[in-house]
Structures are given as structure tokens and as C-alpha cells.
Design a protein around this motif. Structure first.
Motif, mmCIF file in Angstrom:
data_model
loop_
_atom_site.group_PDB
_atom_site.id
_atom_site.type_symbol
_atom_site.label_atom_id
_atom_site.label_comp_id
_atom_site.label_asym_id
_atom_site.label_seq_id
_atom_site.Cartn_x
_atom_site.Cartn_y
_atom_site.Cartn_z
ATOM 1 N N THR A 184 -0.585 -3.895 5.402
ATOM 2 C CA THR A 184 -0.683 -4.095 3.954
ATOM 3 C C THR A 184 -1.892 -4.955 3.641
ATOM 4 O O THR A 184 -2.275 -5.834 4.429
ATOM 5 C CB THR A 184 0.579 -4.767 3.403
ATOM 6 N N GLN A 190 4.461 -9.840 0.559
ATOM 7 C CA GLN A 190 4.070 -10.327 1.888
ATOM 8 C C GLN A 190 4.668 -11.695 2.181
ATOM 9 O O GLN A 190 5.139 -11.962 3.290
ATOM 10 C CB GLN A 190 2.542 -10.371 1.997
ATOM 11 N N VAL A 234 0.211 0.648 10.804
ATOM 12 C CA VAL A 234 0.494 0.478 9.378
ATOM 13 C C VAL A 234 0.399 -0.998 9.006
ATOM 14 O O VAL A 234 0.968 -1.867 9.688
ATOM 15 C CB VAL A 234 1.892 1.017 9.030
ATOM 16 N N ASN A 266 0.569 1.379 1.411
ATOM 17 C CA ASN A 266 0.199 0.786 2.696
ATOM 18 C C ASN A 266 -1.114 1.368 3.194
ATOM 19 O O ASN A 266 -1.733 2.214 2.528
ATOM 20 C CB ASN A 266 1.312 1.027 3.729
#
Length: 595
Positions: free
Chosen positions: A277, A147, A275, A189
Motif C-alpha cells: 500500500t 495503515q 502486494v 493496492n
């Protein structure tokens, strides 16, 4: 038309004379090369950008607002996008960010100065980069290596912006009842489904991508706040090489029609299997989000400092020019049809109230910012721990006390203008409308008061409050022997003693009846806020007295403002303490069905 001039002299006074920031920063390895000249150059350039680029767009943004199109895209007011491009080109988003991700690595203190000037100039516009900085801080603290690699450089540069998505139609402060769902995918994910409301900067045309930090529940999540997770959900998915991919299924359903901050797109955001994370650990998203929430609370305090300052500047200028009636002690301007209204005592009360709230807020906010720099960078762990405790204690006061005071200050500014303040041309009514939201979002001021009293004070039996008390006591002991400081030290000693007594009294009552905390929290926070201001104003008085007789009128004005605060504003605590001691009985006696 309104005007704004960055208050460079007072900013430099707080940083260099009150805080001795260069000496404090010299103890921090990361900032040892940040000297006075460097700070002054940044301060001046920040003020120049704010006054010349952001400020002329403030009334434009208020009048035009943001426009949502049929495809869900949003266009910001005229000039906003171009101003943001100049902001990015100037490197301002990266000012206090980590050099590892392209940041300049400068102190939070300087970032705080930047945001004061920007918020004076244009609060609505400033919210776009302000929230992005909070997203950066959250991901910097809790993001995975992937990330960080994907998002941080773009957030630091300003190429991408960020939001935080907490509130839902059925839950505001009570995040334990949020219902947005997160479903795991086979590739690691998640899909995010739900609706978030009141999302500042939720959709716009300023940047290529928007990174939404979203609170949601996993399928196995326990009930309440212990079942909340945090996810990074981009507007456009990001390819492995860092380029932008397809549009994610997150859209702006509508823009809220609201009282103020019209130039900022406050959106209803729909997540339809978008979508994202996971940020941090499952079910511990609130802990991660608190990094951004606390940054936002301090940021809202800066919004209010900014509005207080610009409202004061405009009402002071107007009071010197507007002619109405004659002075009660005789004609002051015999060559004019009437005297300027600044001769009237109550106009001066309003102006000095604004000025004192601005100068007190600046000293307070900058002091906390410098403590954050110390907390994050000091080589001594015990110093970091003590400073962190003080920041934790003072953060809800920055948010609530400064925003309450700003609403008072902008209202007083409007009153100085009289009927002209009520119409849009002079800009004062916009400052009142913009200031009102600051008391509500990022946790209402009642929530901040409950946090201060319940968690930060009673939660550790007053340990953090005592740390602050020792700082005040040390100053009192050092300066109490000076006759010229008695007019400041005596009331400071008095309010410090009263806070100690009031805290013990509320603590004892709360052990018997938990509603005592809810009944006393709001006046309690204001009392402690005044203790902080009394301490800082007494320190400012010491500096001003040292320059007594100098040719610089700045110190004369500073001393006059300090004296006004102690004479006319600190006495508010007498009422507040009495109201707090009245407890919960009169509030809870009436049956709910009789309201």
C-alpha cells in the motif's frame, strides 16, 4: 572473555546534571510526570536487560551468523529469538511510542539510553528492534489511517518488526536511479517488483510478520528522486480483522557474507509482484522515508556510542591487569615480574581517547534526543522551530562524527590488547569489524558531510549554524569571567571563531567552484563535531569544578577526561582546518585515466 557493565553513573550524570532533563521535560505537557526516579528505574532496568540478556549472545551471533534455508526462511543465531521474546514481554519496544497505539509515551531521551546499552551489549541483535522503531516512526508520521490501524499496534508491541528497503544493486546513495516498479491494482493496492540489497533484518524468525517499507516507481513517475514513492509491503498479508493471511511474494534471495554484524540478517530481498500500500503521496516517498532515515542515522550514532563504551571498558580492564615492562619513571609493582601496561603513557593515550569519545558521544547524543522531545512536544511553536533547526543541523554530525570516532576507539582498544586483541577470544576484533559498517550505511560519512556543509550550512546561508553559535556564545559570555574555566573557555572561543571564519571562506570559494564543497566537507564536519564536543566538555568541566574537593572520585575522573580532550584531541582541528583550506585543486588536478 569480554565483559560489559552499563555506565549508569555517567548516564545519570549526563541526564540529571548536564542536561537537567527533569526540568526540561517538565516544560513539555506529555512528560511532566517523568521525574528522576522514573528515569533512573528505566535506565537501570534497560542496563540490566542489555548486560544480562543481550550481551551474552554477542559472540554467539558473531560466530554462528544467520542461516538461510531452501524455502527462503532465515534462522537467527542461538538465543536471539528467546531474547527478543523477553524484550517484547518486558514492554521495551513500546517505550517511547504513542499511547494511542499501545505505547508508553515516554521521552525519546530514555529510548536513546536504552539503545546505547543494547548496542554496547549486542549491535547485531539490537538492529532487529531498532529498525522496527524506525518503521513505526515513519508510518506514525505519514501512514494512512488504515495503515496505522493495520500496523502500528503490532510494531509498537514488537509482535511485528520492520525494515527499510532502499538500496538496489545499481544504486546505493543515488536513489534517483532505482528501478523497482510499483503497479496500481483496481482495489487501491499496488504490486511491487524488484530487488533490494543490503536489507538489515530483512528476513528472520523473531516475529510473526515483517513490514517492509519499500521505495519504488509508479508507471507515470518522473525521473530522478522526484519520481520515488514509498510502500508498505508485509511479509504476510493482513486480513481485515487484523489476522495474518497468505504469504506475500517477497522473499530472501540470499544473506550477505560480510565483515561484521554477523548476527543480523543482511538480506537480498526479491519482490515478485508483492502486494503493498502507498505511504504518503505518490512520487514523494523520499520525504516520507526521511523520517525513518533520520531516525536510522541517529540510531547508527548510538550503535557507535555503544561500541565505543564497551571497547573502552574491556581495554581499560585489560590494561590494569596485563604485565609488560617497567614504568619509565621506575618500578610500580615490585612484587610482580613487570608493571601493568596502564603505567605507560601511550596506553593511557589510547584509553583516554576511547573514554573521551564515549563521554563526548553520550553527552551529544542525549542532548540531541532531548531536543527531539522538545521539537515534538513543546507548546511554543517558535521553540519547536528553533529546536528542529538544531536537530536538523546536528543529525549528520551525530551519524558521521560518532561513527568515525568509534572506529578509532575500537581500533585503539584492540591495540591495547596487542596480539590478544587480534584474536577472537577477547572480543576486541569483533568490535572493530562491527564498528566499520557504521561509517557506511544509512548514508556514508562523506554523504553526511556533504549534507551538513551543502544543505544544512550553506543551504540557508549559515542560519542554523548561527543558532548553535549563539548557544556557544552565551555559555562563553557567562563562564568567561571565571579563572578556573579559562583553560576550557579559551580553546572553545578559539574553535568557535575558527568555524565561523572557515564557513565563510568555504562559502565564498563554493560560489566560484562547487567542487570546493566536496573537497572540504569531510574535514569540515569533523571541525564542527569538535566544536560541539568542546562546548559540551566545557559544560561538563563546569559541573566537575563545582564538586572539586568532594569525596566522589567521579568528578575528578571527569575533569581529567575533559582536560585530556582539550589538550590532546581538540588540536586535531588545526590539521583539519588546514586541509579544508587546501581546497579541491590538488584532488582534481590528476586526469582520471592516470589513476
Amino acid at each position: 572473555m569480554p565483559h560489559y557493565s552499563p555506565p549508569l553513573r555517567d548516564i545519570q550524570f549526563v541526564i540529571h546534571e548536564l542536561l537537567d532533563a527533569d526540568k526540561a521535560l517538565a516544560t513539555l505537557p506529555a512528560y511532566q510526570e517523568v521525574d528522576k526516579d522514573t528515569m533512573n528505574q528505566i535506565i537501570e532496568q534497560a542496563g540490566k536487560f542489555a548486560s544480562e540478556i543481550a550481551f551474552p549472545l554477542n559472540q554467539v551471533g558473531d560466530k554462528e551468523g544467520c542461516t538461510r534455508h531452501e524455502d527462503g526462511s532465515v534462522t537467527t543465531p542461538t538465543g536471539f529469538k528467546e531474547a527478543y521474546q523477553q524484550y517484547v514481554a518486558g514492554g521495551w519496544p513500546s517505550l517511547s511510542c504513542d499511547p494511542e497505539f499501545g505505547g508508553q509515551g515516554l521521552p525519546q531521551l530514555l529510548n536513546t539510553v536504552l539503545y546505547e546499552t543494547l548496542n554496547s551489549a549486542n549491535q547485531s541483535w539490537t538492529m532487529y528492534p531498532g529498525l522496527s522503531h524506525g518503521a513505526y516512526e515513519c508510518l506514525h508520521a505519514h501512514g494512512t489511517p488504515e495503515q496505522k490501524q493495520t500496523y502500528l499496534e503490532k510494531l509498537v508491541s514488537g509482535e511485528w518488526t520492520g525494515t527499510m528497503c532502499l538500496t538496489e544493486p545499481q544504486c546505493g546513495t543515488d536513489l534517483g536511479i532505482l528501478t523497482t516498479k510499483a503497479e496500481p491494482l483496481s482495489d487501491g493496492n499496488y504490486t511491487i517488483t524488484g530487488t533490494k540489497i543490503f536489507i538489515s533484518s530483512g528476513e528472520h524468525d523473531l516475529a510473526q510478520n515483517i513490514v517492509h517499507l519499500v521505495l519504488a516507481r509508479l508507471p507515470d513517475a518522473p525521473k530522478g528522486t522526484k519520481g520515488i514513492s514509498l510502500f508498505a509491503v508485509p511479509k504476510f498479508l493482513v486480513n481485515p480483522d487484523g489476522t495474518l493471511g497468505k504469504r506475500n511474494t517477497v522473499t530472501c534471495g540470499s544473506i550477505e557474507h560480510k565483515m561484521g554484524i554477523h548476527g543480523n540478517a543482511t538480506c537480498v530481498m526479491n519482490f515478485d509482484g508483492a502486494v503493498g500500500t502507498l505511504v504518503g503521496e505518490p512520487h514523494k516517498g523520499l520525504n516520507a522515508m526521511f523520517v525513518m532515515m533520520n531516525a536510522a542515522r541517529l540510531g547508527v550514532g548510538m550503535q557507535s556510542l555503544g561500541l565505543t563504551e564497551v571497547a573502552y571498558q574491556n581495554s581499560a580492564a585489560y590494561a590494569k591487569e596485563r604485565l609488560q615492562m617497567r614504568s619509565l619513571t621506575g618500578v610500580k609493582e615490585p612484587n610482580k615480574a613487570a608493571d601493568p601496561i596502564i603505567v605507560h603513557p601511550d596506553v593511557r593515550r589510547m584509553l583516554l581517547t576511547q573514554r573521551a569519545y564515549a563521554e563526548g558521544a553520550r553527552a551529544f547524543a542525549y542532548w540531541v534526543a532531548l531536543m527531539i522531545d522538545t521539537e515534538l512536544n513543546h507548546p511554543d511553536e517558535s521553540v519547536r522551530k528553533d529546536t528542529a533547526d538544531l536537530v536538523t543541523l546536528l543529525t549528520p554530525i551525530v551519524k558521521a562524527f560518532l561513527t568515525d570516532n568509534a572506529f578509532t576507539a575500537t581500533n585503539e582498544g584492540l591495540q591495547v590488547f596487542g596480539g590478544h586483541g587480534y584474536i577472537a577470544e577477547w572480543g576486541m576484533e569483533q568490535y572493530v569489524r562491527d564498528a566499520r559498517i557504521n561509517m557506511i550505511y544509512e548514508g556514508t560519512n562523506t554523504i553526511q558531510s556533504l549534507d551538513l556543509l551543502g544543505r544544512k550550512v550553506l543551504g540557508d546561508m549559515g542560519a542554523k549554524l548561527r543558532k548553535f553559535g549563539k548557544i556557544v556564545e552565551a555559555f562563553i559570555e557567562e563562564e568567561g569571567v571565571r579563572k578556573d574555566m579559562q583553560e576550557f573557555i579559551d580553546p572553545l572561543t578559539d574553535i568557535a571563531s575558527k568555524v565561523e571564519k572557515l564557513t565563510k571562506e568555504i562559502g565564498m570559494k563554493a560560489m566560484m567552484n562547487h567542487e570546493e564543497v566536496g573537497a572540504t566537507a569531510v574535514p569540515y564536519l569533523r571541525v564542527v563535531g569538535h566544536l560541539v564536543y568542546a562546548y559540551l566538555f566545557a559544560r561538563m568541566a563546569k559541573i566537575a569544578l563545582a564538586h572539586k574537593g568532594s569525596d566522589d572520585p567521579f568528578y575528578e575522573a571527569k575533569l581529567a577526561t575533559v582536560r585530556f580532550y582539550f589538550a590532546k584531541m581538540l588540536p586535531e582541528t588545526a590539521y583539519l582546518i588546514r586541509a579544508a583550506r587546501a581546497g579541491s585543486s590538488s584532488l582534481m588536478a590528476m586526469p582520471a585515466d592516470l589513476f
